[in-house]
Design a protein around this motif. Sequence first.
Motif, PDB file in Angstrom:
ATOM      1  N   MET A  41       0.598  -1.125  -0.002  1.00  0.00           N
ATOM      2  CA  MET A  41       0.084   0.049   0.002  1.00  0.00           C
ATOM      3  C   MET A  41       0.828   1.334  -0.112  1.00  0.00           C
ATOM      4  N   ALA A  42       2.037   1.178   0.863  1.00  0.00           N
ATOM      5  CA  ALA A  42       2.807   2.382   0.695  1.00  0.00           C
ATOM      6  C   ALA A  42       3.469   2.848  -0.396  1.00  0.00           C
ATOM      7  N   ASP A  43       3.676   1.289  -1.114  1.00  0.00           N
ATOM      8  CA  ASP A  43       4.335   1.713  -2.539  1.00  0.00           C
ATOM      9  C   ASP A  43       3.159   2.389  -3.398  1.00  0.00           C
ATOM     10  N   MET A  44       2.190   2.069  -3.343  1.00  0.00           N
ATOM     11  CA  MET A  44       1.473   2.510  -4.363  1.00  0.00           C
ATOM     12  C   MET A  44       1.086   4.020  -4.014  1.00  0.00           C
ATOM     13  N   GLU A  45       1.042   4.540  -2.898  1.00  0.00           N
ATOM     14  CA  GLU A  45       0.957   5.891  -2.282  1.00  0.00           C
ATOM     15  C   GLU A  45       2.000   6.881  -2.873  1.00  0.00           C
ATOM     16  N   ARG A  46       3.288   6.094  -2.982  1.00  0.00           N
ATOM     17  CA  ARG A  46       4.527   6.940  -3.946  1.00  0.00           C
ATOM     18  C   ARG A  46       4.241   7.247  -5.220  1.00  0.00           C
ATOM     19  N   LEU A  47       3.453   6.420  -5.953  1.00  0.00           N
ATOM     20  CA  LEU A  47       3.447   6.400  -7.456  1.00  0.00           C
ATOM     21  C   LEU A  47       2.146   7.632  -7.714  1.00  0.00           C
ATOM     22  N   SER A  48       2.596   8.199  -8.808  1.00  0.00           N
ATOM     23  CA  SER A  48       1.773   9.035  -9.294  1.00  0.00           C
ATOM     24  C   SER A  48       0.595   8.451  -9.789  1.00  0.00           C
ATOM     25  N   TYR A  49      -0.585   9.326  -9.868  1.00  0.00           N
ATOM     26  CA  TYR A  49      -1.971   8.690 -10.443  1.00  0.00           C
ATOM     27  C   TYR A  49      -1.811   7.714 -11.427  1.00  0.00           C
ATOM     28  N   LYS A  50      -1.264   8.468 -12.696  1.00  0.00           N
ATOM     29  CA  LYS A  50      -0.986   7.599 -13.770  1.00  0.00           C
ATOM     30  C   LYS A  50      -0.266   5.950 -13.547  1.00  0.00           C
ATOM     31  N   GLU A  51       0.653   6.288 -12.694  1.00  0.00           N
ATOM     32  CA  GLU A  51       1.646   4.997 -12.494  1.00  0.00           C
ATOM     33  C   GLU A  51       0.681   4.136 -11.664  1.00  0.00           C
ATOM     34  N   GLN A  52      -0.449   4.660 -10.719  1.00  0.00           N
ATOM     35  CA  GLN A  52      -0.882   3.582 -10.100  1.00  0.00           C
ATOM     36  C   GLN A  52      -2.203   2.955 -10.950  1.00  0.00           C
ATOM     37  N   ILE A  53      -2.698   3.741 -11.856  1.00  0.00           N
ATOM     38  CA  ILE A  53      -3.753   3.070 -12.920  1.00  0.00           C
ATOM     39  C   ILE A  53      -2.882   2.133 -13.679  1.00  0.00           C
ATOM     40  N   GLN A  54      -1.803   2.255 -13.999  1.00  0.00           N
ATOM     41  CA  GLN A  54      -0.837   1.412 -14.933  1.00  0.00           C
ATOM     42  C   GLN A  54      -0.670   0.011 -13.986  1.00  0.00           C
ATOM     43  N   ARG A  55      -0.480   0.183 -12.765  1.00  0.00           N
ATOM     44  CA  ARG A  55      -0.161  -0.761 -11.897  1.00  0.00           C
ATOM     45  C   ARG A  55      -1.285  -1.644 -11.709  1.00  0.00           C
ATOM     46  N   ILE A  56      -2.465  -0.910 -11.555  1.00  0.00           N
ATOM     47  CA  ILE A  56      -3.646  -1.823 -11.290  1.00  0.00           C
ATOM     48  C   ILE A  56      -4.057  -2.355 -12.451  1.00  0.00           C
ATOM     49  N   ARG A  57      -3.739  -1.908 -13.765  1.00  0.00           N
ATOM     50  CA  ARG A  57      -4.133  -2.555 -15.045  1.00  0.00           C
ATOM     51  C   ARG A  57      -3.521  -3.681 -14.942  1.00  0.00           C
ATOM     52  N   GLU A  58      -1.913  -3.450 -14.591  1.00  0.00           N
ATOM     53  CA  GLU A  58      -0.880  -4.654 -14.909  1.00  0.00           C
ATOM     54  C   GLU A  58      -1.319  -5.933 -13.953  1.00  0.00           C
ATOM     55  N   ASP A  59      -1.690  -5.485 -12.805  1.00  0.00           N
ATOM     56  CA  ASP A  59      -2.087  -6.685 -11.711  1.00  0.00           C
ATOM     57  C   ASP A  59      -3.163  -7.328 -12.230  1.00  0.00           C
ATOM     58  N   ALA A  60      -4.148  -6.550 -12.595  1.00  0.00           N
ATOM     59  CA  ALA A  60      -5.488  -7.193 -13.269  1.00  0.00           C
ATOM     60  C   ALA A  60      -5.141  -8.226 -14.468  1.00  0.00           C
ATOM     61  N   ILE A  61      -3.991  -7.940 -15.182  1.00  0.00           N
ATOM     62  CA  ILE A  61      -3.828  -8.683 -16.323  1.00  0.00           C
ATOM     63  C   ILE A  61      -2.972 -10.005 -15.923  1.00  0.00           C
ATOM     64  N   VAL A  62      -2.179  -9.682 -14.655  1.00  0.00           N
ATOM     65  CA  VAL A  62      -1.192 -10.887 -14.503  1.00  0.00           C
ATOM     66  C   VAL A  62      -2.279 -12.028 -13.735  1.00  0.00           C
ATOM     67  N   GLU A  63      -3.365 -11.226 -12.766  1.00  0.00           N
ATOM     68  CA  GLU A  63      -4.232 -12.168 -12.230  1.00  0.00           C
ATOM     69  C   GLU A  63      -4.928 -12.989 -13.301  1.00  0.00           C
ATOM     70  N   ALA A  64      -5.514 -12.429 -14.341  1.00  0.00           N
ATOM     71  CA  ALA A  64      -6.267 -13.026 -15.582  1.00  0.00           C
ATOM     72  C   ALA A  64      -5.214 -14.066 -16.286  1.00  0.00           C
ATOM     73  N   VAL A  65      -3.933 -13.754 -16.504  1.00  0.00           N
ATOM     74  CA  VAL A  65      -3.100 -14.696 -16.725  1.00  0.00           C
ATOM     75  C   VAL A  65      -2.912 -15.998 -16.132  1.00  0.00           C
ATOM     76  N   ASN A  66      -2.781 -15.694 -14.708  1.00  0.00           N
ATOM     77  CA  ASN A  66      -2.576 -16.612 -13.848  1.00  0.00           C
ATOM     78  C   ASN A  66      -3.703 -17.535 -13.823  1.00  0.00           C
ATOM     79  N   ARG A  67      -4.850 -17.067 -13.775  1.00  0.00           N
ATOM     80  CA  ARG A  67      -6.151 -17.968 -13.652  1.00  0.00           C
ATOM     81  C   ARG A  67      -6.185 -18.918 -15.018  1.00  0.00           C
ATOM     82  N   LEU A  68      -5.991 -18.216 -15.928  1.00  0.00           N
ATOM     83  CA  LEU A  68      -5.855 -18.923 -17.538  1.00  0.00           C
ATOM     84  C   LEU A  68      -5.018 -20.137 -17.589  1.00  0.00           C
TER      85      LEU A  68
END
Length: 210
Positions: free
Chosen positions: A1-28
């Motif tokens: 959580m602390a790592d996310m707070e240090r990121l810019s808003y754009k970087e946070q959105i990018q991290r969230i999208r990447e996490d969603a992609i990786v979780e989807a890949v993991n399930r598949l």
Amino acid sequence: MADMERLSYKEQIQRIREDAIVEAVNRLLATKGYDAMTVDEVAAEAGMAKASVYKHFASKEDLAAAAMIRALDRAVTFVDGLRENPDARPIEQLKAVARWAITSQLEGEMPSLPSQNSALSNSLQANEAYMDRLISLSNKLSIWITEAQTSGELNPDLPAEMTLYMLFALACDPVVGMLKASGMYTNEQILAWVTTATFDGVSPLRAAAS
């Protein structure tokens, strides 16, 4: 959580999208495997356009590598937790790792990759983050394996490297998947049987001696 707070808003959105992609890949990867998985399916599972997936990951191999890095991070965290109890016998630590790997597969949390795929293998070996985690985990497990062999709790005649590979193989052991797919056994039964077979073999004489 602390790592996310240090990121810019754009970087946070990018991290969230990447996490969603990786979780989807993991399930598949856990349910279909690498060969059957498509980038179109990853996009649909993650709830975004295929082009958006490619903005974050250049290839199917990169997607698999990201999922494997996430899996190795979980494994290293689990092993580091076990290492906080230095009084535990090495063989019990190794059995705990085996149970964790089997359970992760039973619960659909472990990505499944083909053992023979040169493009994927080359991609993983060239991925520094993946290799760093793999080496770190291997070194930690190898210490327990050597100690268990020295104490006579593991067969010292077998190469330590072979035992290490057997532990890694448990994360994608087809026996686990076949037993689960049969619908005849509970996860608890499969976990107990595969763990016992891994460490005690299938001979009744060996099992009785243990």
